[in-house]
Design a protein around this motif. Structure first.
Motif, PDB file in Angstrom:
ATOM      1  N   THR A 198       0.837  -1.212   0.000  1.00 13.80           N
ATOM      2  CA  THR A 198       0.000   0.000   0.000  1.00 13.80           C
ATOM      3  C   THR A 198       0.869   1.258   0.000  1.00 13.80           C
ATOM      4  N   ARG A 210       7.541  -2.381   3.260  1.00 17.01           N
ATOM      5  CA  ARG A 210       7.424  -2.170   4.707  1.00 17.01           C
ATOM      6  C   ARG A 210       7.391  -3.510   5.428  1.00 17.01           C
ATOM      7  N   HIS A 227       2.923   4.325  10.539  1.00 18.88           N
ATOM      8  CA  HIS A 227       2.145   3.939  11.733  1.00 18.88           C
ATOM      9  C   HIS A 227       2.626   2.616  12.333  1.00 18.88           C
ATOM     10  N   GLU A 238      -8.637   9.134   3.680  1.00 19.18           N
ATOM     11  CA  GLU A 238      -8.996   7.814   4.159  1.00 19.18           C
ATOM     12  C   GLU A 238      -9.559   8.009   5.561  1.00 19.18           C
ATOM     13  N   SER A 275      -4.159  -6.359   4.511  1.00 24.74           N
ATOM     14  CA  SER A 275      -3.402  -5.116   4.653  1.00 24.74           C
ATOM     15  C   SER A 275      -2.197  -5.150   3.724  1.00 24.74           C
ATOM     16  N   GLY A 276      -1.807  -3.983   3.247  1.00 29.70           N
ATOM     17  CA  GLY A 276      -0.596  -3.883   2.437  1.00 29.70           C
ATOM     18  C   GLY A 276       0.575  -3.329   3.243  1.00 29.70           C
ATOM     19  N   THR A 277       0.382  -3.176   4.558  1.00 31.60           N
ATOM     20  CA  THR A 277       1.474  -2.655   5.390  1.00 31.60           C
ATOM     21  C   THR A 277       1.758  -3.524   6.612  1.00 31.60           C
ATOM     22  N   ARG A 298      -7.730  -7.005   7.438  1.00 33.43           N
ATOM     23  CA  ARG A 298      -8.583  -6.041   8.144  1.00 33.43           C
ATOM     24  C   ARG A 298     -10.050  -6.360   7.871  1.00 33.43           C
TER      25      ARG A 298
HETATM   26  C1  G16 Z   1      -0.380   3.639   4.738  1.00 37.92           C
HETATM   27  C2  G16 Z   1      -0.980   4.122   3.454  1.00 37.92           C
HETATM   28  C3  G16 Z   1      -2.436   4.440   3.659  1.00 37.92           C
HETATM   29  C4  G16 Z   1      -3.148   3.217   4.208  1.00 37.92           C
HETATM   30  C5  G16 Z   1      -2.440   2.684   5.444  1.00 37.92           C
HETATM   31  C6  G16 Z   1      -2.977   1.334   5.868  1.00 37.92           C
HETATM   32  O1  G16 Z   1      -0.484   4.651   5.695  1.00 37.92           O
HETATM   33  O2  G16 Z   1      -0.277   5.268   3.023  1.00 37.92           O
HETATM   34  O3  G16 Z   1      -2.984   4.831   2.440  1.00 37.92           O
HETATM   35  O4  G16 Z   1      -4.461   3.506   4.543  1.00 37.92           O
HETATM   36  O5  G16 Z   1      -1.067   2.504   5.187  1.00 37.92           O
HETATM   37  O6  G16 Z   1      -2.859   0.470   4.769  1.00 37.92           O
HETATM   38  P1  G16 Z   1      -3.203  -1.071   4.887  1.00 37.92           P
HETATM   39  O7  G16 Z   1      -4.649  -1.132   5.284  1.00 37.92           O
HETATM   40  O8  G16 Z   1      -2.950  -1.627   3.530  1.00 37.92           O
HETATM   41  O9  G16 Z   1      -2.330  -1.623   5.975  1.00 37.92           O
HETATM   42  P2  G16 Z   1       0.764   5.070   6.558  1.00 37.92           P
HETATM   43  O10 G16 Z   1       0.291   6.253   7.337  1.00 37.92           O
HETATM   44  O11 G16 Z   1       1.100   3.888   7.411  1.00 37.92           O
HETATM   45  O12 G16 Z   1       1.811   5.380   5.527  1.00 37.92           O
END
Ligand code: G16
Length: 496
Positions: free
Chosen positions: A22, A26, A62, A347, A467-469, A474
């Motif tokens: 995302t 990471r 985050h 978001e 999730s992509g992070t 989720r």
């Molecule tokens: C990143 C992305 C956001 C996304 C969030 C959670 O935020 O920049 O667009 O909403 O991760 O993503 P996911 O649901 O895929 O885990 P940040 O603030 O961590 O860079």
């Protein structure tokens, strides 16, 4: 190429395939040295092909303190075009680096890679991996040091405009001058709450706020050892608990670790969080009021994701505002927002900003709509920015003369809940483009559909996606009561 391969031998390889998710790469910091080395090469190649400065922001935003990550920032300060993500992922993970690069790698490669990093302990050694790669390839690195993500995006944009390496004063001056113009014209009335307690999440946003030093903003959570731990925008938004060390009583807000997200709440134990949906509604109200006062017209479009509370979408539509739903990831929101003359994108988690077409801004200036022009210009045009958003929110509350309660009462949220589930299903769930539907596994999609249709009368709705992070799935649920949301989540969790 030999020199590059040779330099890469000193870098620790990753233990597994790592996707450009995302928000870039990471994961655990210990798994990232080779990803950083190779992404340095991709950024240099992009710098060569565009003949512009290309940025790499080192942050896991985050995520917990032991994680790290990076994203490539394009020359206009915006995210790397999505068309380059696949190639970046291939280069980062290939077993044959020379083979993967060979077709595109020019013999006269040159260019400059800009680097910025948040305040994680692992950042500086990972930054070194980028530097080793770019130096081995014959490129130049300029390191901005410790900066917030939006500050870095802004610096990449400004440095490309001027052709010089700008310094952080440019960013601070932009925030201060645009915010002051609005604050001077709108002191706020009786209902506006003048004091703000700000949770900096132990993150790098504290530096920007300490430099700006507004006496009405009290800063909390300034110890980097607590980065995102029981504090920060993600914690407030997902756990709905008062972040650590925040006082009871006042209007409060939280940044996330790299200061690209913002949420508001009153200081109390169980939070009613005003996240991205609320910021959208607030900006739209203030901007409409300013346009009416200054006798100008502009069409506002809202861009958001399926996580936005349905009540906010219904409210905006009732106000005649067009809403567009795109996939999670600010890169998708930003891309869509560019298509509209004035767009507010957020978001639900508080990540977003406002964009405008430059012709529209010129039109407002020609019509002497000074406040409208200042309002639009305060938004960070490159990416979501917690500091700029905080000033926009405070200016908006002054323009509307709203307390936080007034803002909360504009519409009533539909009860909702979001949980994170660790499951091997993370790698098999596939969604439709807007993520509102599950396409695979088919059985899982059907079973979820059956659960939701059982509660159709209770206005149940769900959004389930990997999730992509983080290594989680989720689950977001809305329904007429919180108890029902919990029950639905329990039933769905059993399928995972
Ligand atoms: C990143 C992305 C956001 C996304 C969030 C959670 O935020 O920049 O667009 O909403 O991760 O993503 P996911 O649901 O895929 O885990 P940040 O603030 O961590 O860079």
């Amino acid at each position: 190429m030999d020199k590059i391969i040779q330099a890469g031998l000193s870098i620790q390889p990753s233990t597994r395939y790592i996707a450009y998710g995302t928000a870039g790469f990471r994961t655990l910091a210990s798994d990232l040295p080779m990803i950083f080395f190779r992404t340095g090469l991709v950024a240099l190649l992009r710098a060569y092909e565009t003949q512009k400065f290309i940025g790499i922001m080192v942050t896991a935003s985050h995520n917990p303190i032991h994680d790290n990550g990076l994203k490539i920032v394009d020359s206009n300060g915006e995210m790397l075009p999505i068309s380059w993500e696949k190639f970046t992922e291939e280069v980062a993970n290939t077993k044959d680096l020379a083979g993967t690069l060979s077709e595109r790698w020019p013999s006269d490669i040159n260019g400059t890679v800009l680097i910025g990093a948040d305040n994680r302990p692992s950042s500086s050694s990972l930054v070194d991996c980028i530097k080793v790669a770019v130096a081995a390839a014959g490129g130049i690195v300029h390191d901005f040091g410790v900066v917030t993500t939006p500050e870095f995006h802004y610096l990449v944009y400004k440095s490309n405009l001027s052709g010089n390496f700008e310094n952080t004063d440019v960013y601070i001056d932009y925030l201060r001058s645009k915010a002051s113009a609005l604050f001077n014209n709108f002191p706020g009335g009786e209902r506006y709450e003048r004091t703000l307690d700000l949770d900096c999440a132990g993150g790098v946003g504290m530096n920007v706020m300490q430099i700006l030093n507004y006496p009405w903003i009290n800063l909390y959570n300034l110890d980097p050892a607590y980065l995102n731990t029981h504090c920060g925008a993600e914690y407030a938004h997902k756990d709905r608990k008062l972040p650590r060390s925040m006082p009871i009583g006042n209007k409060c807000a939280s940044f996330d670790g790299d200061a690209d997200r913002l949420v508001y709440y009153y200081g109390k134990e169980d939070l009613e969080v005003l996240g991205g949906e609320r910021l959208t509604v607030l900006y739209a109200a203030a901007l409409n009021k300013l346009m009416t006062q200054e006798g100008v017209q502009g069409k506002i479009t809202v861009v958001t994701t399926g996580y936005s509370n349905s009540a906010s979408i219904n409210y905006l539509k009732d106000q005649g505002i067009n809403c567009v739903i795109v996939p999670t990831g600010v890169k998708y929101l930003h891309e869509e927002a560019h298509k509209h003359e004035i767009s507010i994108y957020f978001e639900s988690n508080g990540h977003g900003t406002m964009l405008h077409h430059s012709a529209k801004l010129e039109e407002f200036k020609a019509q002497n709509a000074e406040n409208v022009a200042n309002f639009l210009a305060l938004a960070n045009r490159t990416v979501g920015d917690a500091a700029a958003d905080l000033f926009l929110a405070e200016a908006s509350l002054r323009i509307m003369d709203w307390s936080l309660n007034d803002w909360l009462n504009v519409y009533q949220d539909i009860p909702n809940l979001m949980v994170a589930v660790r499951t091997p299903m993370k790698d098999v769930i596939k969604n439709s483009w807007d993520q509102m539907e599950i396409l695979e596994p088919v059985d899982f999609a059907r079973n979820v559909g059956e659960i939701i249709s059982k509660y159709a009368e209770a206005k149940a709705r769900t959004l389930i996606r990997p999730s992509g992070t983080e290594p989680i799935v989720r689950i977001y649920v809305e329904a007429v009561s919180l108890e029902l949301c919990k029950q639905i989540i329990e039933e769905i969790s059993k399928l995972l």
